[in-house]
Write a protein that holds these residues in place. Structure first.
Motif, PDB file in Angstrom:
ATOM      1  N   VAL A 151     -63.835  -4.311 -39.327  1.00 55.89           N
ATOM      2  CA  VAL A 151     -62.727  -3.949 -40.211  1.00 55.89           C
ATOM      3  C   VAL A 151     -63.203  -4.233 -41.630  1.00 55.89           C
ATOM      4  O   VAL A 151     -63.740  -5.315 -41.903  1.00 55.89           O
ATOM      5  CB  VAL A 151     -61.442  -4.760 -39.924  1.00 55.89           C
ATOM      6  CG1 VAL A 151     -60.304  -4.295 -40.827  1.00 55.89           C
ATOM      7  CG2 VAL A 151     -61.032  -4.646 -38.455  1.00 55.89           C
ATOM      8  N   VAL A 152     -63.034  -3.255 -42.511  1.00 55.19           N
ATOM      9  CA  VAL A 152     -63.479  -3.406 -43.904  1.00 55.19           C
ATOM     10  C   VAL A 152     -62.260  -3.246 -44.803  1.00 55.19           C
ATOM     11  O   VAL A 152     -61.522  -2.263 -44.680  1.00 55.19           O
ATOM     12  CB  VAL A 152     -64.541  -2.349 -44.274  1.00 55.19           C
ATOM     13  CG1 VAL A 152     -65.021  -2.563 -45.713  1.00 55.19           C
ATOM     14  CG2 VAL A 152     -65.716  -2.399 -43.308  1.00 55.19           C
ATOM     15  N   THR A 153     -62.069  -4.201 -45.701  1.00 57.27           N
ATOM     16  CA  THR A 153     -60.927  -4.140 -46.602  1.00 57.27           C
ATOM     17  C   THR A 153     -61.327  -4.493 -48.031  1.00 57.27           C
ATOM     18  O   THR A 153     -62.333  -5.155 -48.258  1.00 57.27           O
ATOM     19  CB  THR A 153     -59.794  -5.074 -46.142  1.00 57.27           C
ATOM     20  OG1 THR A 153     -58.643  -4.885 -46.979  1.00 57.27           O
ATOM     21  CG2 THR A 153     -60.206  -6.547 -46.227  1.00 57.27           C
ATOM     22  N   ASN A 154     -60.499  -4.056 -48.968  1.00 56.77           N
ATOM     23  CA  ASN A 154     -60.648  -4.458 -50.365  1.00 56.77           C
ATOM     24  C   ASN A 154     -59.819  -5.713 -50.614  1.00 56.77           C
ATOM     25  O   ASN A 154     -59.699  -6.173 -51.743  1.00 56.77           O
ATOM     26  CB  ASN A 154     -60.153  -3.344 -51.302  1.00 56.77           C
ATOM     27  CG  ASN A 154     -58.669  -3.087 -51.128  1.00 56.77           C
ATOM     28  OD1 ASN A 154     -58.150  -3.045 -50.003  1.00 56.77           O
ATOM     29  ND2 ASN A 154     -57.966  -2.920 -52.231  1.00 56.77           N
ATOM     30  N   SER A 155     -59.256  -6.276 -49.560  1.00 55.35           N
ATOM     31  CA  SER A 155     -58.340  -7.402 -49.688  1.00 55.35           C
ATOM     32  C   SER A 155     -58.847  -8.602 -48.882  1.00 55.35           C
ATOM     33  O   SER A 155     -60.043  -8.865 -48.834  1.00 55.35           O
ATOM     34  CB  SER A 155     -56.941  -6.954 -49.222  1.00 55.35           C
ATOM     35  OG  SER A 155     -55.987  -7.960 -49.460  1.00 55.35           O
ATOM     36  N   ARG A 156     -57.940  -9.322 -48.246  1.00 60.03           N
ATOM     37  CA  ARG A 156     -58.245 -10.513 -47.466  1.00 60.03           C
ATOM     38  C   ARG A 156     -57.660 -10.348 -46.062  1.00 60.03           C
ATOM     39  O   ARG A 156     -56.965  -9.388 -45.786  1.00 60.03           O
ATOM     40  CB  ARG A 156     -57.615 -11.760 -48.110  1.00 60.03           C
ATOM     41  CG  ARG A 156     -57.999 -11.965 -49.568  1.00 60.03           C
ATOM     42  CD  ARG A 156     -59.287 -12.740 -49.701  1.00 60.03           C
ATOM     43  NE  ARG A 156     -59.592 -13.028 -51.092  1.00 60.03           N
ATOM     44  CZ  ARG A 156     -60.494 -12.370 -51.804  1.00 60.03           C
ATOM     45  NH1 ARG A 156     -61.139 -11.369 -51.272  1.00 60.03           N
ATOM     46  NH2 ARG A 156     -60.752 -12.701 -53.048  1.00 60.03           N
ATOM     47  N   TYR A 157     -57.913 -11.326 -45.210  1.00 58.97           N
ATOM     48  CA  TYR A 157     -57.390 -11.305 -43.847  1.00 58.97           C
ATOM     49  C   TYR A 157     -56.481 -12.514 -43.609  1.00 58.97           C
ATOM     50  O   TYR A 157     -56.714 -13.592 -44.163  1.00 58.97           O
ATOM     51  CB  TYR A 157     -58.531 -11.320 -42.824  1.00 58.97           C
ATOM     52  CG  TYR A 157     -59.387 -10.082 -42.889  1.00 58.97           C
ATOM     53  CD1 TYR A 157     -59.002  -8.921 -42.228  1.00 58.97           C
ATOM     54  CD2 TYR A 157     -60.564 -10.061 -43.640  1.00 58.97           C
ATOM     55  CE1 TYR A 157     -59.778  -7.771 -42.304  1.00 58.97           C
ATOM     56  CE2 TYR A 157     -61.341  -8.917 -43.711  1.00 58.97           C
ATOM     57  CZ  TYR A 157     -60.935  -7.770 -43.046  1.00 58.97           C
ATOM     58  OH  TYR A 157     -61.696  -6.636 -43.128  1.00 58.97           O
ATOM     59  N   THR A 158     -55.482 -12.322 -42.755  1.00 58.03           N
ATOM     60  CA  THR A 158     -54.647 -13.448 -42.356  1.00 58.03           C
ATOM     61  C   THR A 158     -55.461 -14.348 -41.427  1.00 58.03           C
ATOM     62  O   THR A 158     -56.471 -13.919 -40.848  1.00 58.03           O
ATOM     63  CB  THR A 158     -53.385 -12.971 -41.620  1.00 58.03           C
ATOM     64  OG1 THR A 158     -53.778 -12.318 -40.395  1.00 58.03           O
ATOM     65  CG2 THR A 158     -52.561 -12.013 -42.479  1.00 58.03           C
ATOM     66  N   GLU A 159     -55.020 -15.577 -41.282  1.00 56.75           N
ATOM     67  CA  GLU A 159     -55.706 -16.507 -40.381  1.00 56.75           C
ATOM     68  C   GLU A 159     -55.645 -15.994 -38.944  1.00 56.75           C
ATOM     69  O   GLU A 159     -56.598 -16.154 -38.180  1.00 56.75           O
ATOM     70  CB  GLU A 159     -55.098 -17.910 -40.480  1.00 56.75           C
ATOM     71  CG  GLU A 159     -55.412 -18.630 -41.784  1.00 56.75           C
ATOM     72  CD  GLU A 159     -56.903 -18.736 -42.053  1.00 56.75           C
ATOM     73  OE1 GLU A 159     -57.673 -19.054 -41.112  1.00 56.75           O
ATOM     74  OE2 GLU A 159     -57.332 -18.491 -43.199  1.00 56.75           O
TER      75      GLU A 159
END
Length: 199
Positions: A151-159
């Protein structure tokens, strides 16, 4: 430990590297000169040098972020982001297929290199990416006969997303890692403007 945690620890250590030498300079200066004023001047000079180094580090990090063009990416639509990632992966030697917009079976891109097939889900968003993205891309592995899922994002990930990704061996590429990828292949440039990202 996440990259953000490492960055936070690094910042704390660098801040300590400013304060401790200044304190040591004050103590040594006072011991040698028996003058609080002289010791204060010496400590101030040392602290100034340290603060200058910290500012240069911060400016360097900001410039790296600007070069990556993440602010341009933040303005893209989700579909534009998928095509942008396709361009980015091609520059890294991957063969890229952008899947259809609807009914993609959980993967926005299928990338191949050295005989390895990777299903990629692209998440261009403002908030944190949750477990849905991990579940969807994991489910796409069987359909596309992929060896891995990212998964690639310009943001962050939840725990929760991080935890599920670890247990399912899904690679998560967050904003910081994306910046590094962009700077590696395009150290002086910016991504194309959102309007110019196409097939």
């Amino acid at each position: 430990m996440t990259r953000k945690d490492k960055d936070d620890i690094s910042e704390i250590l660098w801040t300590g590297l400013v304060g401790l030498p200044a304190l040591a300079a004050f103590v040594i200066g006072f011991h040698l000169s028996h003058s609080a004023g002289t010791a204060g001047i010496i400590a101030g000079v040392i602290a100034g040098i340290g603060i200058g180094i910290l500012l240069l580090r911060r400016i360097s990090a900001d410039e790296k972020l600007k070069r990556s063009g993440t602010h341009d990416i933040d303005k893209m639509s989700g579909r534009q982001f998928e095509y942008y990632l396709g361009h980015l992966f091609r520059t890294q030697g991957y063969k890229v297929q952008v899947t259809r917009e609807s009914g993609d079976f959980g993967a926005d891109l299928i990338i191949q290199k050295d005989g390895k097939i990777i299903a990629v889900q692209a998440k261009r968003k403002k908030g944190s990416v949750g477990i849905d993205a991990v579940q969807e891309v994991q489910a796409s592995i069987a359909h596309y006969k992929a060896h891995e899922a990212w998964v690639v994002t310009n943001s962050r990930y939840t725990e929760a997303a991080k935890s599920l990704a670890r247990s399912n061996r899904v690679r998560l590429v967050d904003r910081n890692t994306l910046v590094e990828m962009i700077n590696k292949v395009n150290p002086k440039g910016l991504p194309s403007s959102p309007a110019s990202i196409d097939r």
